[in-house]
Write an enzyme that holds these catalytic residues in place. Structure first.
Site, PDB file in Angstrom:
ATOM      1  N   ASP A 240       0.857  -1.177   0.000  1.00 53.81           N
ATOM      2  CA  ASP A 240       0.000   0.000   0.000  1.00 53.81           C
ATOM      3  C   ASP A 240       0.900   1.237   0.000  1.00 53.81           C
ATOM      4  O   ASP A 240       1.685   1.442   0.919  1.00 53.81           O
ATOM      5  CB  ASP A 240      -0.872  -0.048   1.278  1.00 53.81           C
ATOM      6  CG  ASP A 240      -1.824   1.125   1.355  1.00 53.81           C
ATOM      7  OD1 ASP A 240      -1.930   1.876   0.358  1.00 53.81           O
ATOM      8  OD2 ASP A 240      -2.449   1.308   2.423  1.00 53.81           O
TER       9      ASP A 240
ATOM     10  N   ASP B 289      -2.827   2.911  -6.010  1.00 54.29           N
ATOM     11  CA  ASP B 289      -1.711   2.887  -5.057  1.00 54.29           C
ATOM     12  C   ASP B 289      -1.659   1.619  -4.191  1.00 54.29           C
ATOM     13  O   ASP B 289      -1.081   1.639  -3.127  1.00 54.29           O
ATOM     14  CB  ASP B 289      -1.759   4.140  -4.178  1.00 54.29           C
ATOM     15  CG  ASP B 289      -3.044   4.232  -3.367  1.00 54.29           C
ATOM     16  OD1 ASP B 289      -3.916   3.363  -3.552  1.00 54.29           O
ATOM     17  OD2 ASP B 289      -3.167   5.159  -2.559  1.00 54.29           O
ATOM     18  N   GLU B 290      -2.300   0.550  -4.642  1.00 47.15           N
ATOM     19  CA  GLU B 290      -2.331  -0.659  -3.830  1.00 47.15           C
ATOM     20  C   GLU B 290      -2.285  -1.891  -4.724  1.00 47.15           C
ATOM     21  O   GLU B 290      -2.913  -1.888  -5.782  1.00 47.15           O
ATOM     22  CB  GLU B 290      -3.685  -0.770  -3.138  1.00 47.15           C
ATOM     23  CG  GLU B 290      -3.778  -0.230  -1.756  1.00 47.15           C
ATOM     24  CD  GLU B 290      -5.193  -0.522  -1.252  1.00 47.15           C
ATOM     25  OE1 GLU B 290      -5.293  -1.009  -0.129  1.00 47.15           O
ATOM     26  OE2 GLU B 290      -6.168  -0.280  -1.984  1.00 47.15           O
TER      27      GLU B 290
END
Lengths: 396, 365
Positions: free
Chosen positions: A9, A105-106
């Protein structure tokens, strides 16, 4: 074999991306915010310095400035974050081929059997984190477990730059004391329903009879009950299920326009951008849609079908056709947009009559040309090379 | 205007003309259906690319005309009970619709301002049985392209030459050509938009009753007993399709049409909707093996054939084959292959009224 799943993350992703190209933001409160000039904009991502003042995502700019008057606000540049995200994913793919990108973003990584290559899970996570920091100058947190759910819960436990292991045998000790609201997948509404059943912690949820739960929550009950017990068999599936459905750009014009030629230039410019993005994601779409917002804010969208393409010329040609057919020219336009969708996975290498009979233009050659332009633009900037029609004349 | 008309008849008329009504027009009147009561009742929908007139029997008590917003009108009539419907235009183009215990008053528009489909002196006319035209359209329309950037390929070519009516359509990956003998000695060549052709196909019946085709300028019209369809023609030169038809073949087989169709159907069961997989065809001297392998599994079909050429392995999008096979009535067909990356053609054995050309898919070895 016991599965090993990581959730990587990225911490404060947008603002961290900005900091990589604006080092002066490091160490001072800063945030990416939608249109900072207007007080109505909201915070999209705040760095940890700003968070100390209580600045949070989705807070209005006005509220954030009240809490932290010296905060530096940066307007968002989504294509830059997309590019950074792509770099992160590329780096991660050096560790395992099985990556499921959950959002910009993960990503989940299936690290099962990678011990020989990357060492024990914690050591591997440390390497990934250092790699992301050294090569991309970005921060991340990593959750380690044997399934996607627990990996996600683990990643949330320590931020920023945290590595947390949460295995099934850790569940009673580490997961059960937590509030159900902290559980991934449970929102305020479900939490309220659970509170009515006197369920407040994940442990209480894990021990309740799922039959009782399903009366209130339906099919969803079984799933959350399993997860509360640390069970999640969902495999890490490359290509996230909510994969891109369309690629589009729109622009509010500096002043309203009534001239078709000008409108065509705008469509041309936007088409170049979406074609570039489509090529970067290796997508070919077959539906082109335009958006016209008139000066009175009335908005129309119109679409048409073309052969699957990622070429600017095909997209703009369809866009021009839609524009000419649907623009009521008595009305000035304040915004124009164009998008491409209808992406299809094609396992057929279909022979076409055009290549057979050698008619029409050569799409393979044209794609090569446009891809070369893409590389030039990435290296030297978007505005360094473009169609002659788009060259702005020097006013002198 | 005041008419009494049976609900079923009116519904059918609306369903036909509605296809020519714009759904997103700049002028409200273009989103309406024109109704005119003379001796009979006539409904018209017109979107300039396509105009449809439909005449139906009715008890006309007072002549006149009006335009009613098509979508609402259609919905109202659809939901009425099966009984006579009274329609009367009141003052200010208000329309009263009554049927048994239901009563509506809706706003209409002045019929005199409606843009009628053009009536013209045709340069020539051609009459043929509806069943014949219907079959010609059915056998070509599936191959029409849908790439708006290649407009001419979104149409069907209709060409009368030397006592023959020929139709052709192609989308770049396959092509359909068929023909029928005509009595009149006319010569013309037009390209009609595929979606208009679809509407023409819908109103044509499998009967010996005539349909008359007439043409002037950029318009072509199809006249049936109670229906007239006027279509714009597509501008531009249609591809010289006959030049794509190969003359030399590597492998030529005879096969039972229905057997092949059913096998293809089954083979495509495991190719999913959104991801297109090819079927693999292995041609030996006496049989054809159709197989497909996808992430869902595999299937294999074997059919007896007569092969008068060489063996070959070739891949196809099964849909292209099925589309063609479905419109073939002949019991047996001939399929001629050029090479694993070249076109194949499907032709009849007994006559030469149709030809379907399909391009293959490159197989990964």
């Amino acid at each position: 074999m016991k599965r090993v799943v990581f959730l990587v993350d990225m911490n404060a992703f947008y603002i961290s991306c900005e900091t990589t190209r604006r080092p002066e933001l490091a160490g001072i409160p800063a945030a990416v915010a939608g249109d900072p000039k207007k007080r109505s904009g909201i915070i999209l991502a705040a760095n940890y310095e700003a968070r100390k003042y209580g600045v949070k995502t989705t807070m209005t700019v006005g509220e954030a400035q009240k809490r932290c008057p010296e905060i530096i606000l940066v307007p968002p540049d989504h294509s830059f974050y997309e590019e950074k995200s792509r770099q992160v994913m590329e780096l991660l793919s050096g560790y395992t081929p099985i990556i499921e990108q959950a959002s910009i973003d993960e990503a989940w990584l299936d690290m099962t059997g990678c011990e020989i290559l990357s060492g024990q899970p914690r050591a591997a996570a440390e390497r990934i984190m250092a790699d992301i920091r050294d090569k991309l100058d970005l921060m991340c947190s990593i959750g380690i477990s044997e399934n996607k759910f627990l990996a996600k819960m683990a990643a949330e436990m320590k931020k920023p730059m945290g590595i947390t292991e949460l295995w099934v045998h850790d569940v009673p000790e580490k997961l059960w004391p937590l509030d159900v609201k902290a559980m991934y997948g449970i929102g305020n509404k479900t939490a309220q329903l659970l509170a009515n059943l006197n369920i407040r912690t994940i442990g209480e949820l894990a021990k309740v009879d799922p039959a009782v739960l399903s009366e209130k929550l339906g099919k969803f009950a079984f799933e959350i009950h399993q997860k509360a017990n640390g069970i999640d068999n969902d495999p890490v599936t490359p290509h996230s299920p909510d994969e891109m459905k369309s690629i589009g750009r729109s622009t509010t014009l500096p002043e309203d326009i009534t001239d078709l030629e000008e409108a065509r230039k705008v469509i041309m410019e936007l088409s170049e951008e979406i074609a570039m993005s489509a090529r970067r994601h290796n997508k070919k779409g077959r539906t082109v849609q335009i958006t016209i917002k008139y000066s009175d804010f009335k908005t129309i969208t119109r679409q048409t079908r073309i052969s699957p393409t990622n070429l600017a010329r095909d997209i703009m040609q369809a866009g021009f056709m839609l524009l000419e057919k649907n623009w009521n020219r008595f009305r000035p336009v304040r915004l124009l947009g164009i998008s491409i969708s209808g992406f299809e996975e094609d396992f057929c290498d279909q022979v076409s009559l055009f290549e057979q009979a050698n008619i029409g233009h050569d799409r393979v050659k044209e794609e090569k040309l446009e891809r070369t332009l893409d590389q030039l633009r990435l290296k030297y900037g978007l505005d360094k090379i473009s169609r002659a029609a788009l060259i702005k004349r020097d006013p002198s | 205007m005041k008419i009494i008309v049976l609900k079923q008849n009116l519904m059918e008329a609306i369903n036909v003309v509605q296809k020519a009504v714009m759904t997103k027009a700049t002028l409200p009147i273009l989103e309406g259906i024109y109704i005119e009561a003379g001796e009979k009742v006539k409904l018209i929908g017109n979107c300039f690319d396509l105009g449809i007139e439909y005449t139906l029997d009715a008890d006309v008590q007072r002549q006149g005309s009006v335009v009613i917003e098509a979508r609402m009108f259609g919905e109202i009539i659809r939901k009425l009970p099966d009984a006579p419907v009274y329609i009367e235009v009141l003052e200010g183009f208000k329309v009263r619709i009554e049927c048994l215990n239901s009563y509506f008053e809706i706003r209409g528009m002045d019929g005199d301002t409606y843009p009628m489909p053009p009536v013209y002196d045709s340069e020539f006319t051609l009459s043929l049985p509806q069943a014949v035209l219907k079959e010609l359209i059915r056998q070509t329309i599936f191959a029409v392209g849908n790439d708006e950037n290649r407009k001419i390929m979104t149409g069907v070519l209709m060409e009368a030459v030397q006592g023959e009516l020929k139709m052709a359509a192609l989308d770049g990956f396959r092509m359909a050509v068929c023909s029928s003998v005509i009595k009149e000695d006319v010569n013309f060549k037009v390209v009609i938009p595929g979606k208009n052709m679809q509407e023409i196909l819908r109103v044509l019946e499998t009967s010996e009753d005539a349909v008359t085709i007439s043409m002037a300028g950029s318009l072509v019209s199809f006249d049936l007993k109670n229906c007239r369809i006027v279509s714009k023609v597509l501008e531009g030169e249609f591809m010289n399709y006959s030049s794509y038809i190969p003359a030399q073949f590597e492998t030529v087989i005879n096969v039972n049409t229905r057997e092949l169709e059913e096998s293809m159907e089954r083979a495509s069961l495991i190719t999913s909707e959104d991801k297109r997989y090819p079927v693999r065809i292995n041609l030996s001297y006496d049989k054809m093996v159709i197989s497909s392998t996808t992430e869902k599994g595999l299937s294999k079909e074997e059919i007896q054939i007569e092969n008068s050429g060489n063996t070959m392995q070739i891949g196809f999008n099964p849909r292209y084959f099925l589309d063609a096979l479905k419109v073939i009535n002949d019991e047996k067909i001939k399929i001629s292959f050029t090479s694993p990356v070249g076109p194949c053609i499907i032709t009849p054995i007994e006559h030469d009224r149709f030809l379907f050309l399909i391009l293959p898919v490159r197989l990964k070895s």
